[in-house]
Write a protein that holds these residues in place. Structure first.
Motif, PDB file in Angstrom:
ATOM      1  N   ARG A   1       0.865  -1.189   0.000  1.00 58.10           N
ATOM      2  CA  ARG A   1       0.000   0.000   0.000  1.00 58.10           C
ATOM      3  C   ARG A   1       0.896   1.232   0.000  1.00 58.10           C
ATOM      4  O   ARG A   1       1.530   1.561   1.003  1.00 58.10           O
ATOM      5  CB  ARG A   1      -0.912  -0.006   1.224  1.00 58.10           C
ATOM      6  CG  ARG A   1      -1.857  -1.191   1.262  1.00 58.10           C
ATOM      7  CD  ARG A   1      -2.753  -1.153   2.490  1.00 58.10           C
ATOM      8  NE  ARG A   1      -3.668  -0.023   2.436  1.00 58.10           N
ATOM      9  CZ  ARG A   1      -4.555   0.245   3.400  1.00 58.10           C
ATOM     10  NH1 ARG A   1      -4.617  -0.521   4.467  1.00 58.10           N
ATOM     11  NH2 ARG A   1      -5.354   1.284   3.298  1.00 58.10           N
TER      12      ARG A   1
ATOM     13  N   ARG B   1       6.792  -3.412   2.132  1.00 62.85           N
ATOM     14  CA  ARG B   1       5.552  -3.095   2.832  1.00 62.85           C
ATOM     15  C   ARG B   1       5.868  -2.609   4.249  1.00 62.85           C
ATOM     16  O   ARG B   1       6.671  -3.216   4.964  1.00 62.85           O
ATOM     17  CB  ARG B   1       4.650  -4.331   2.889  1.00 62.85           C
ATOM     18  CG  ARG B   1       3.287  -4.060   3.513  1.00 62.85           C
ATOM     19  CD  ARG B   1       2.399  -5.292   3.419  1.00 62.85           C
ATOM     20  NE  ARG B   1       1.094  -5.027   4.008  1.00 62.85           N
ATOM     21  CZ  ARG B   1       0.114  -5.933   4.065  1.00 62.85           C
ATOM     22  NH1 ARG B   1       0.310  -7.143   3.563  1.00 62.85           N
ATOM     23  NH2 ARG B   1      -1.037  -5.624   4.617  1.00 62.85           N
ATOM     24  N   LYS B   2       5.233  -1.526   4.657  1.00 60.53           N
ATOM     25  CA  LYS B   2       5.484  -0.968   5.979  1.00 60.53           C
ATOM     26  C   LYS B   2       4.455  -1.483   6.975  1.00 60.53           C
ATOM     27  O   LYS B   2       3.278  -1.632   6.646  1.00 60.53           O
ATOM     28  CB  LYS B   2       5.429   0.559   5.921  1.00 60.53           C
ATOM     29  CG  LYS B   2       6.550   1.178   5.106  1.00 60.53           C
ATOM     30  CD  LYS B   2       6.461   2.696   5.150  1.00 60.53           C
ATOM     31  CE  LYS B   2       7.597   3.323   4.344  1.00 60.53           C
ATOM     32  NZ  LYS B   2       7.522   4.809   4.363  1.00 60.53           N
ATOM     33  N   PRO B   3       4.879  -1.730   8.209  1.00 65.13           N
ATOM     34  CA  PRO B   3       3.908  -2.172   9.223  1.00 65.13           C
ATOM     35  C   PRO B   3       2.992  -1.023   9.622  1.00 65.13           C
ATOM     36  O   PRO B   3       3.396   0.142   9.610  1.00 65.13           O
ATOM     37  CB  PRO B   3       4.799  -2.592  10.393  1.00 65.13           C
ATOM     38  CG  PRO B   3       6.054  -1.794  10.225  1.00 65.13           C
ATOM     39  CD  PRO B   3       6.246  -1.641   8.743  1.00 65.13           C
ATOM     40  N   SER B   4       1.770  -1.354   9.966  1.00 64.26           N
ATOM     41  CA  SER B   4       0.823  -0.339  10.431  1.00 64.26           C
ATOM     42  C   SER B   4       1.177   0.063  11.857  1.00 64.26           C
ATOM     43  O   SER B   4       1.857  -0.684  12.572  1.00 64.26           O
ATOM     44  CB  SER B   4      -0.600  -0.884  10.390  1.00 64.26           C
ATOM     45  OG  SER B   4      -0.746  -1.916  11.358  1.00 64.26           O
ATOM     46  N   PRO B   5       0.718   1.234  12.302  1.00 62.08           N
ATOM     47  CA  PRO B   5       0.944   1.623  13.705  1.00 62.08           C
ATOM     48  C   PRO B   5       0.417   0.581  14.683  1.00 62.08           C
ATOM     49  O   PRO B   5       1.024   0.341  15.728  1.00 62.08           O
ATOM     50  CB  PRO B   5       0.185   2.944  13.819  1.00 62.08           C
ATOM     51  CG  PRO B   5       0.199   3.507  12.426  1.00 62.08           C
ATOM     52  CD  PRO B   5       0.078   2.313  11.531  1.00 62.08           C
ATOM     53  N   ALA B   6      -0.738  -0.043  14.336  1.00 59.73           N
ATOM     54  CA  ALA B   6      -1.311  -1.060  15.219  1.00 59.73           C
ATOM     55  C   ALA B   6      -0.384  -2.271  15.320  1.00 59.73           C
ATOM     56  O   ALA B   6      -0.215  -2.858  16.400  1.00 59.73           O
ATOM     57  CB  ALA B   6      -2.685  -1.479  14.698  1.00 59.73           C
TER      58      ALA B   6
ATOM     59  N   TYR C   1       7.815  -4.812   7.927  1.00 56.40           N
ATOM     60  CA  TYR C   1       6.557  -5.559   8.017  1.00 56.40           C
ATOM     61  C   TYR C   1       6.839  -7.054   8.165  1.00 56.40           C
ATOM     62  O   TYR C   1       6.231  -7.734   9.002  1.00 56.40           O
ATOM     63  CB  TYR C   1       5.717  -5.302   6.769  1.00 56.40           C
ATOM     64  CG  TYR C   1       4.444  -6.129   6.710  1.00 56.40           C
ATOM     65  CD1 TYR C   1       3.266  -5.667   7.283  1.00 56.40           C
ATOM     66  CD2 TYR C   1       4.427  -7.380   6.100  1.00 56.40           C
ATOM     67  CE1 TYR C   1       2.102  -6.420   7.250  1.00 56.40           C
ATOM     68  CE2 TYR C   1       3.274  -8.154   6.058  1.00 56.40           C
ATOM     69  CZ  TYR C   1       2.115  -7.671   6.632  1.00 56.40           C
ATOM     70  OH  TYR C   1       0.972  -8.431   6.598  1.00 56.40           O
TER      71      TYR C   1
ATOM     72  N   ARG D   1       5.608  -9.298  11.230  1.00 55.01           N
ATOM     73  CA  ARG D   1       4.600 -10.309  10.927  1.00 55.01           C
ATOM     74  C   ARG D   1       5.071 -11.681  11.377  1.00 55.01           C
ATOM     75  O   ARG D   1       4.300 -12.478  11.949  1.00 55.01           O
ATOM     76  CB  ARG D   1       4.319 -10.308   9.427  1.00 55.01           C
ATOM     77  CG  ARG D   1       3.218 -11.254   8.954  1.00 55.01           C
ATOM     78  CD  ARG D   1       1.829 -10.753   9.276  1.00 55.01           C
ATOM     79  NE  ARG D   1       1.408 -11.025  10.641  1.00 55.01           N
ATOM     80  CZ  ARG D   1       0.581 -10.265  11.339  1.00 55.01           C
ATOM     81  NH1 ARG D   1       0.067  -9.186  10.810  1.00 55.01           N
ATOM     82  NH2 ARG D   1       0.248 -10.572  12.572  1.00 55.01           N
TER      83      ARG D   1
END
Length: 747
Positions: A177, A612-617, A641, A645
């Motif tokens: 994204r 892909r970057k990790p979300s803040p959550a 990410y 993950r």
């Protein structure tokens, strides 16, 4: 006759009210652009899904729609009501093309057909504003300025959004994204930094050699130097050694030239030169503009700050002379004995109508209309404002100051070596009259060796001298400097310097570069926000993703990176102002350029290697788990990410195991179900995702909230909100009611 005045912003409205009151009618403030262009999906629902389409509406132009965010709705409604009964409107917005569009768009949007005047001003003090209103001209005189603004907005909407969607859908790997923002100005600006990044990464320092000769004259030994120009440097030590050997023992006449010289000062500042100087203080381009805007808008101490040229109009000699007298006579610079300004006209001088051709603003100078208040206003400035004003004032004084006069002496010998003449020399100067340097000297950094005032040896012209020894001085080439925000803005303004073709360079030299003084800082901020550019110790660095994009575009669509292409577009927008081109003609040209780029990027080719970057959550969850387990993550781990993950394990929903809802989520679901008088579905009880979907579909405003909303709608106090009457969201309901009850409380 009912008249109204439309200003660009509330602060401007306050200044107008202070200057002329309601003499010209009710003064109404916009809030920047109260109208915006439609989004692509508003113009064509088929464009909601991103693709590589050229997003130009069938009509040729996007329509204007109201922007009711951030409190703009009330201002729109007030202006609409006033226009419905006004016989005359005076547009009193900023004097550039954006200011023209802010005012005139409102008149076109609301179908106003009455008399329209335009008040133009480059300062916001009372005296200047009173003169501007008294001499307001028919707005039709500024039609070309408005057309240029319309063309710029329409063309950029098509070009930037079409290419951004194309680049994002064609260059971003599946599953990642990310949005790749492409802009008519933004992308070539990024290209300028990336080219410098390449130059730095490929740079390898080279040794080169200069020579110093010990020369014997009648009055003793002295030194002369042989320092070839950059293009003629000696990179082989053997070459320098051969010259040193051949020159040692030479005898012959010395050449001594002496002359008095004069150096005229530079011009007053424009915004780019302000931003370049302020970058040396560690300021961002945005900070510089903000401080300059405060000097203009709040303190009324300087003229309009978004200037792109450094000339003053020829009819401003008297006003500028008054500013000069006030600063010199008021002791702004201590021990300055200048009696009168030096007036330099024409393009090589300061006052030039030809130099201002096609421009809306002149150079930035202290405001002539408040010279009797200089001391009081300056005393009220904060440290940053005082620092910037000091540079503006001293640059202005220097521009009207006397020439710098100096006596220059050059001692040289010409030594024949292997069929060529090698010149050894030294140059010195002594000041006769410091002139403009008396006020500007602190800002001069590039002092060449010829500025030296060291004592020179006593040598007569034609005196017989001889070289006793020649030494070799080893030097190293220096890498090009990294851009600061200030030097990048200068590069944007002088885009012609980045063009190799001489014919094109000459044409673009008359253009204003890429972007405008009002938008260049925003362009740089946007590149930083997209993580294409980073800043360290005031220097700009291109990110890995930026360099990937640069290489990809350079190979497939280099025109998107070419400053000359964008500078040519800017020059064509200026042609509209001059009356030599039409708005639709220029929009069509820029759209054709966009379509060509789209067709190239739409083909098969490599994609960007974006991780892909990790979300803040996800980061928060990983940190919580790591804290429980006594594990430490590096900054690189927290940005990966794949690493997070793997540590957190597969997502249950995607693995086929629904994750249970949280207690808070389940409580909210039960409350809604109870209010609806129906049970909560079993699927929603066991799956967080299913419960979230059920809440979204069933969570509406409470009965008591809707009772009040219906009352306000029926009384005509508010418009029907989205979902009215049965499916208004709690968030929308709360916002409306908070606003209404707050308004009632004030009354």
């Amino acid at each position: 006759m009912k008249s109204i005045v439309i200003t660009e912003k509330p602060s401007q409205a306050r200044n107008v009210m202070k200057a002329v009151g309601n003499r010209y009618g009710e003064v109404l403030a916009a809030q920047g652009h109260l109208l915006r262009l439609q989004s692509p999906e508003e113009a064509n629902p088929d464009w909601k899904a991103w693709s590589s389409a050229l997003l130009r509406p069938q009509s040729g132009r996007y329509e204007l729609v109201t922007d009711r965010t951030s409190g703009k709705g009330e201002r729109l409604d007030k202006i609409k009501r006033a226009l419905s009964s006004a016989d005359q409107v005076i547009i009193a917005t900023d004097c550039d093309r954006e200011g023209q569009a802010i005012g005139e768009n409102l008149l076109h949007f609301y179908g106003y057909n009455g008399r329209v005047l335009r008040a133009m001003f480059t300062a916001e003090d009372e005296k200047t504003l009173r003169v501007a209103f008294a001499s307001a001209k028919p707005n039709a005189n500024y039609r070309s300025l408005y057309d240029a603004a319309v063309a710029r907005a329409q063309a950029d909407q098509v070009f930037n959004l079409s290419l951004t969607r194309t680049a994002t859908t064609r260059l971003v790997p599946s599953g990642v994204r990310a949005v790749i923002g492409i802009g008519r100005v933004r992308t070539p600006t990024l290209g300028i930094v990336c080219r410098r990044e390449l130059e730095l990464s490929n740079f390898k320092p080279q040794d080169y050699f200069e020579l110093t000769a010990d020369v014997q004259g009648e009055h003793g030994l002295f030194q002369l130097h042989h320092r070839p120009s950059d293009s003629e440097r000696y990179f082989q030590k053997a070459t320098a050694e051969a010259i040193a050997t051949a020159a040692t023992g030479w005898h012959g006449p010395a050449s001594v030239t002496q002359e008095n010289r004069r150096q005229a000062p530079g011009k007053p500042v424009d915004l780019p030169s302000l931003q370049k100087q302020a970058a040396k203080w560690g300021w961002t381009a945005k900070k510089t503009l903000d401080v300059a805007q405060a000097l203009y808008e709040i303190h009324k101490l300087t003229t309009y700050p978004r200037a792109a040229v450094r000339y003053l109009p020829e009819n401003m000699v008297e006003g500028a002379s008054a500013v000069f007298a006030a600063l010199v006579g008021g002791g702004y610079v201590k021990d300055l004995d200048w009696q009168a300004p030096t007036i330099r006209t024409g393009k090589r001088g300061v006052f030039s109508d030809a130099g201002l051709a096609g421009e809306s603003h002149h150079a930035i100078i202290p405001n002539p209309a408040v010279i009797d208040q200089f001391a009081k206003i300056i005393a009220g400035l904060n440290a940053d404002e005082r620092k910037l004003f000091d540079f503006i004032a001293k640059t202005f004084l220097a521009a009207l100051g006397p020439d710098y006069e100096y006596h220059q002496t050059q001692i040289a010998i010409s030594v024949p070596v292997n069929g060529q003449t090698i010149v050894f020399k030294t140059v010195g100067r002594s000041t006769i009259h410091s002139g403009w340097r008396a006020v500007y000297g602190e800002f001069i950094e590039d002092r060449s060796s010829s500025d030296s005032e060291a004592e020179l040896p006593r040598v007569a012209d034609g005196e017989s001298v001889g070289i006793s020894t020649v030494s070799i001085d080893a030097k190293k080439t220096k890498a090009p400097a990294r851009y600061t925000e200030g030097s990048l803005i200068e590069a944007m303004q002088n885009a012609w310097r980045l063009v190799e073709d001489e014919g094109q360079r000459a044409r673009l030299k008359e253009a204003k570069g890429i972007g405008t003084p009002a938008t260049r800082d925003t362009i740089i901020e946007g590149l930083k926000k997209q993580s294409f550019l980073t800043v360290s110790k005031g220097k700009l660095f291109a990110s890995d993703t930026a360099m990937q994009l640069y290489h990809l575009l350079q190979g497939r669509c280099p025109s998107l990176l070419d400053p000359a292409t964008t500078a040519t577009m800017e020059a064509r927008l200026d042609d509209i102002v001059r009356g030599s081109a039409g708005a639709d003609e220029i929009i069509q040209e820029i759209c054709r350029s966009a379509k060509t780029a789209i067709d190239v990027l739409d083909g098969q080719g490599a994609k960007l290697d974006i991780q892909r970057k990790p979300s803040p959550a996800m980061v928060k969850a990983a940190k919580s788990k790591a804290e429980r387990e006594g594990k430490r993550f590096s900054r690189a781990d927290l940005a990966s990410y794949d690493t997070l993950r793997a540590y957190l394990g597969p997502m249950k929903e995607r693995a086929g195991e629904p994750s249970a809802p949280s207690p808070a989520q389940l409580k909210l679901g039960m409350t809604i179900a109870e209010r609806l008088g129906q049970p909560l579905p079993d699927e929603a009880k066991s799956s967080a995702r299913a419960l979230s979907s059920w809440i979204d579909a069933n969570n509406f405003a409470s009965e008591s909230q809707m009772k009040w909303i219906s009352k306000f709608v029926e009384e005509g106090k508010i418009k029907k909100p989205k979902g009215y009457p049965n499916k208004v969201s709690p968030k929308v309901a709360k916002g409306l009611l908070d606003k209404m009850f707050k308004r009632t409380k004030k009354k």
